[in-house]
Motif scaffolding. Structure first.
Motif, PDB file in Angstrom:
ATOM      1  N   ASN A  64       6.114   2.368   1.988  1.00 60.93           N
ATOM      2  CA  ASN A  64       5.802   2.565   0.577  1.00 60.93           C
ATOM      3  C   ASN A  64       4.303   2.762   0.347  1.00 60.93           C
ATOM      4  O   ASN A  64       3.698   2.144  -0.525  1.00 60.93           O
ATOM      5  N   LEU A  65       3.700   3.638   1.169  1.00 61.72           N
ATOM      6  CA  LEU A  65       2.253   3.923   1.050  1.00 61.72           C
ATOM      7  C   LEU A  65       2.069   4.975  -0.039  1.00 61.72           C
ATOM      8  O   LEU A  65       1.871   6.162   0.235  1.00 61.72           O
ATOM      9  N   GLN A  66       2.152   4.533  -1.289  1.00 60.12           N
ATOM     10  CA  GLN A  66       2.318   5.447  -2.422  1.00 60.12           C
ATOM     11  C   GLN A  66       1.252   6.536  -2.537  1.00 60.12           C
ATOM     12  O   GLN A  66       1.563   7.672  -2.822  1.00 60.12           O
ATOM     13  N   LEU A  90      -2.550  -1.763   7.982  1.00 60.46           N
ATOM     14  CA  LEU A  90      -1.216  -2.348   8.089  1.00 60.46           C
ATOM     15  C   LEU A  90      -1.308  -3.718   8.782  1.00 60.46           C
ATOM     16  O   LEU A  90      -2.294  -4.044   9.419  1.00 60.46           O
ATOM     17  N   ASP A 108       4.338  -4.973   8.775  1.00 64.76           N
ATOM     18  CA  ASP A 108       4.493  -3.517   8.860  1.00 64.76           C
ATOM     19  C   ASP A 108       4.897  -3.099  10.263  1.00 64.76           C
ATOM     20  O   ASP A 108       5.677  -2.164  10.445  1.00 64.76           O
ATOM     21  N   GLU A 144       8.424  -3.440  10.557  1.00 65.10           N
ATOM     22  CA  GLU A 144       9.089  -2.377   9.797  1.00 65.10           C
ATOM     23  C   GLU A 144       9.066  -1.063  10.589  1.00 65.10           C
ATOM     24  O   GLU A 144      10.033  -0.295  10.567  1.00 65.10           O
ATOM     25  N   ARG A 151       2.336  -2.667  -2.546  1.00 67.16           N
ATOM     26  CA  ARG A 151       3.347  -1.710  -2.096  1.00 67.16           C
ATOM     27  C   ARG A 151       4.610  -2.372  -1.545  1.00 67.16           C
ATOM     28  O   ARG A 151       5.691  -1.813  -1.608  1.00 67.16           O
ATOM     29  N   ARG A 152       4.465  -3.582  -0.999  1.00 66.99           N
ATOM     30  CA  ARG A 152       5.629  -4.206  -0.373  1.00 66.99           C
ATOM     31  C   ARG A 152       6.388  -5.124  -1.337  1.00 66.99           C
ATOM     32  O   ARG A 152       7.530  -5.491  -1.090  1.00 66.99           O
ATOM     33  N   ASN A 168      15.391  -4.485   8.174  1.00 69.33           N
ATOM     34  CA  ASN A 168      14.024  -4.633   7.671  1.00 69.33           C
ATOM     35  C   ASN A 168      13.750  -6.107   7.405  1.00 69.33           C
ATOM     36  O   ASN A 168      14.526  -6.752   6.696  1.00 69.33           O
ATOM     37  N   PRO A 169      12.641  -6.621   7.915  1.00 66.38           N
ATOM     38  CA  PRO A 169      12.347  -8.048   7.693  1.00 66.38           C
ATOM     39  C   PRO A 169      11.855  -8.371   6.284  1.00 66.38           C
ATOM     40  O   PRO A 169      11.984  -9.499   5.819  1.00 66.38           O
TER      41      PRO A 169
END
Lengths: 85, 404, 339
Positions: free
Chosen positions: A17-19, A39, A43, A46, C53-54, C109-110
């Motif tokens: 989600n790096l907008q 990050l 991340d 992810e 963002r997270r 996804n964690p």
């Protein structure tokens, strides 16, 4: 390889989600963690999910993960090596 | 001067026993409870070891006198087993005799049973007894059912600070007593294994496929466990008035936050150091008075490095005996603080230090190693018990031998 | 326990235009179902983009309400952070449950798991403000925020902290709204907030919100004098508890000039409110649930509304009474301090 790297960048932007980031903002060799994109360890988990879901590559050891996830370049090289093998 | 707070009763259930005495026998026999799950439906069944209570939910319900009651989840039933033993061991036949508090701890409430019917609940076409589970979705459900079974009602609440939850429940109960709001508080936590939690920790890649190896160079993560434990805390004046048997004193406590990262501790163990230091200061004991530390010791890469650093910073070259008992029980999350509080009291009362199983190689970043042997007739007078969790939540408790 | 607990500042994200700091009660018009959503402020001025963002919805709500409260109180690092939440991040819990099923327990996804942890908002506040002191989270329906308040008062009484950041947050999702509708939490027919108290039916309107306070031992205009919780009382026991609370606070019923009542329009629990309101026939009554809806930590919005009433006057002594579906009942007494 270039196509793979572009795709990876798009996938990273979506997954994390790096907008305000566009694929061209990410340098192939820039470090993803710390200074570069900023990050963190969550991340990195992810990104391992991203590799597993999209490329069927499972990274078990977080220490191995750190090497693979250094940059878009190292990720792309790793994916290519796995696909050849 | 605030009143002293004493422990007058204890009850527990874990992978190594269905009551305190069975747990003690397993600790002494160095018998781990880790193995593969019999009761959780998961693809990780044969891969990830867990510390599971050796009774099915039906057997637990039978023992608690609640057969055929699906609204009593495994979380609640584990808690009831521990609660009944705790009250009995404190010699309390009627908990209603005076206003008391029940401070419980939970991380996912009744998820163990709810997750099995969750998608039925979402399906408008489906009707049935599973609708009874809806209210068990949250953390309060198990607390209230246990409170209602016992009749404790002056203060009833639930704390959730991840892996330090029940250590915080003990702290909160002790403070309610010191502030004069109640004279008795039953505190602890209950946690059942769930597919949700197993997958959660697995997504963080910190579950070891082997039995966990706390403080070992080759450690590779934790094993999850389940269980429940409650301790009966009473004010000194109540203890004297009813001539209660005192098992130990809860002499110090401290809660700090790492403010470092959502899931990882600071590398130098700043929060752990402060929590231990302040808890010890509150207890009025000096560093040299501590004979044993029951460490959090989850066997994750980060926790043990950070906690080990904190021990070295606090105790310098005189680090007391320390061990993680998680290779016996698994990491029981919300119940861990209370389970290990009981192990700390047992260390004092039985004059024993329990071994850190599965250790073989010293960590390169530390100069210290955990105790790997069972030490009997060891003069334990003061114990620090650590519980650290997600969100940077740290808690340390100090237990001291009762000397009148 | 005797300790003065002054309210230095507060902030609320709610279905009202509350974030700016004023309370001009607006009865909303709902569409579709009996559910109110919060008006979310712009979070970008509070949280760095790389952190934002997270975060899922309730994390942002909780964190930003906490940060705004600190701003309003001219404080940056409190001596303790204590919160209550009934449900934590429902959105993350649901997401992780769905992911487990959809991906058959592989490659998960964690982030939703981490954020589903009830204490994650507390951890974020501590992290962002670099607060390494006492940090606790209560998760017990109508005793979540209320125990956070009691814990805070004890922290002040113990001298462990001189300023405590205390708050509550809960969100509602469509999925959870449906789940709770299956056991009668909400009104079956679409009910408007304006009709809530006269609807004469069971259930309530679902609400949500994030509300924070800065409690201080240093005197300021508004003082929280005391709190009393009562678990599953009968109507008679509730009345007794009320009388005991008033006498412990050394106050007569006639001295209360405003009663802030949590009446939620559910006929099953109306008798509790009837009983309490009947004791204060001279007081004005303000009902806050038509403005925030019913949720585990709605009591925090009630307290916020009480503070706002005291700020503008003329009320000087306020009693707040709330219960959550008849099980967890709470009284709080507030006074405008004579400074």
């Amino acid at each position: 390889m270039e196509a793979l790297k572009l795709k990876l960048k798009q996938q990273i932007i979506e997954a994390l989600n790096l907008q305000d980031t566009k694929p061209e903002d990410i340098d192939d060799n820039a470090p993803l963690f710390g200074e570069g994109l900023g990050l963190d360890s969550i991340d990195s988990l992810e990104l391992m999910v991203l590799l597993e879901r999209n490329y069927q590559i499972k990274v078990e050891d977080p220490r191995e993960g750190r090497k693979i996830l250094q940059s878009v370049q190292t990720m792309a090289e790793f994916i290519t090596s796995k696909q050849v093998a | 001067m605030a009143e002293r707070v004493f422990i007058t009763g204890m009850g527990m259930i874990s992978a190594i026993g269905n009551n305190v005495e069975e747990n003690f026998r397993s600790l002494r026999a160095q018998q781990s409870g880790l193995g593969h799950t019999r009761y959780i439906e998961t693809i990780h069944r044969e891969v990830l070891p867990v510390g599971e209570v050796k009774l099915s939910t039906e057997e637990l319900a039978e023992r608690a006198g609640k057969p055929g009651s699906p609204e009593f989840t495994r979380t609640t039933l584990l808690g009831l087993a521990a609660m009944q033993e705790a009250l009995m061991s404190a010699g309390i036949s009627d908990p209603r005799e005076l206003p008391a508090a029940f401070i419980n701890a939970s991380t996912v409430g009744g998820m163990c049973d709810t997750e099995k019917v969750y998608f039925d609940i979402l399906d408008p076409e489906k009707e049935g007894t599973f609708l009874k589970y809806i209210d068990t979705l949250d953390c309060a459900d198990c607390t209230q059912r246990i409170a209602d079974e016992t009749g404790i009602r002056e203060y009833v609440t639930t704390i959730s600070t991840a892996c330090s939850s029940s250590a915080n429940a003990l702290m909160y109960g002790a403070r309610l007593i010191q502030q004069g709001l109640v004279q008795r508080a039953v505190c602890g936590g209950t946690e059942a294994l769930t597919r949700f939690t197993i997958n959660g920790f697995n997504s963080l890649k910190n579950i070891d496929k082997q039995f966990c190896r706390p403080f070992d160079q080759q450690r590779n993560g934790l094993n999850l466990g389940e269980g429940a434990a409650y301790l009966v805390l009473e004010s000194e004046s109540l203890v004297r008035a009813r001539k209660a048997r005192v098992m130990a004193e809860l002499s110090g406590w401290c809660n700090t936050n790492e403010a470092f990262h959502p899931t990882a501790p600071s590398p130098e163990g700043d929060g752990a150091f402060e929590a231990m230091r302040k808890a010890l200061a509150m207890s009025g004991r000096a560093i040299a008075d501590v004979q044993y530390v029951n460490v959090h010791g989850t066997a994750t890469l980060n926790n043990d490095a950070s906690e080990g650093k904190a021990l070295e910073r606090l105790f310098g070259t005189e680090v007391p005996k320390f061990s993680s008992t998680k290779p016996f029980t698994g990491h029981t999350l919300a119940a861990a603080g209370a389970i290990e509080a009981i192990f700390s009291v047992l260390a004092i009362n039985r004059q024993m230090i329990f071994p850190n199983l599965n250790f073989s190689e010293k960590m390169e970043e530390l100069g210290i190693t955990p105790e790997t042997k069972l030490l009997e007739e060891y003069p334990v007078r003061n114990v620090i018990s650590n519980s650290f969790g997600f969100g940077g939540n740290n808690a340390s408790l100090v237990f001291s031998k009762y000397e009148g | 326990m005797k300790a003065k607990c002054y309210i230095r500042g507060c902030a609320a994200i709610s279905p009202q235009e509350s974030f700016a700091g004023h309370f001009a009660p607006q009865l909303l018009t709902l569409e579709g179902k009996s559910m109110m959503r919060v008006k979310e402020p712009d979070y970008s001025g509070f949280i760095p983009p790389n952190s934002l963002r997270r975060m899922s919805r309730v994390l942002k709500m909780g964190l930003v309400a906490a940060l705004q409260c600190l701003r309003n109180s001219n404080t940056s690092v409190p001596g303790a952070i204590i919160t209550g939440t009934g449900r934590g991040s429902l959105q993350d819990t649901e997401k992780f449950l769905h992911n487990i099923r959809d991906y058959a327990e592989t490659a998960l996804n964690p982030t939703p798991f981490i954020q589903s942890t009830y204490n994650s908002v507390n951890g974020l506040i501590a992290l962002q403000q670099q607060c390494t002191e006492y940090n606790n989270t209560f998760v017990h329906r109508g005793f979540s925020f209320e125990h956070a308040v009691l814990d805070s008062m004890m922290q002040l009484a113990e001298g462990n902290a001189t300023e405590v950041l205390t708050g509550a947050f809960d969100e509602m999702t469509d999925e959870h709204f449906y789940i709770k509708s299956r056991i009668g939490y909400w009104k079956n027919e679409l009910t408007q907030p304006a009709e809530l108290l006269d609807s004469n039916t069971t259930g309530s309107i679902s609400g949500e919100g994030a509300t924070f306070f800065l409690f201080s031992s240093k005197p300021s205009d508004i003082c929280l004098e005391g709190i009393k919780m009562v678990y599953k009382p009968s109507g008679e026991e509730l009345q007794q508890a009320l009388q005991a609370f008033l006498s412990s606070q050394d106050i007569a019923a006639e001295e209360i000039d405003l009663l802030v009542s949590g009446r939620n329009g559910d006929t099953q629990y109306g008798h509790f409110y009837d009983g309490v309101e009947g004791e204060f026939s001279d007081a004005r009554v303000f009902y806050f649930k038509p403005y925030c809806g019913e949720y585990d930590t709605a009591g925090a919005f009630g307290l916020w509304a009480a503070v706002k009433e005291l700020e503008i006057g003329p009320a000087k002594t306020v009693l707040l009474y709330n219960n959550f579906y008849g099980e967890q009942h709470t009284f709080m007494l507030l006074r405008k301090a004579a400074i």
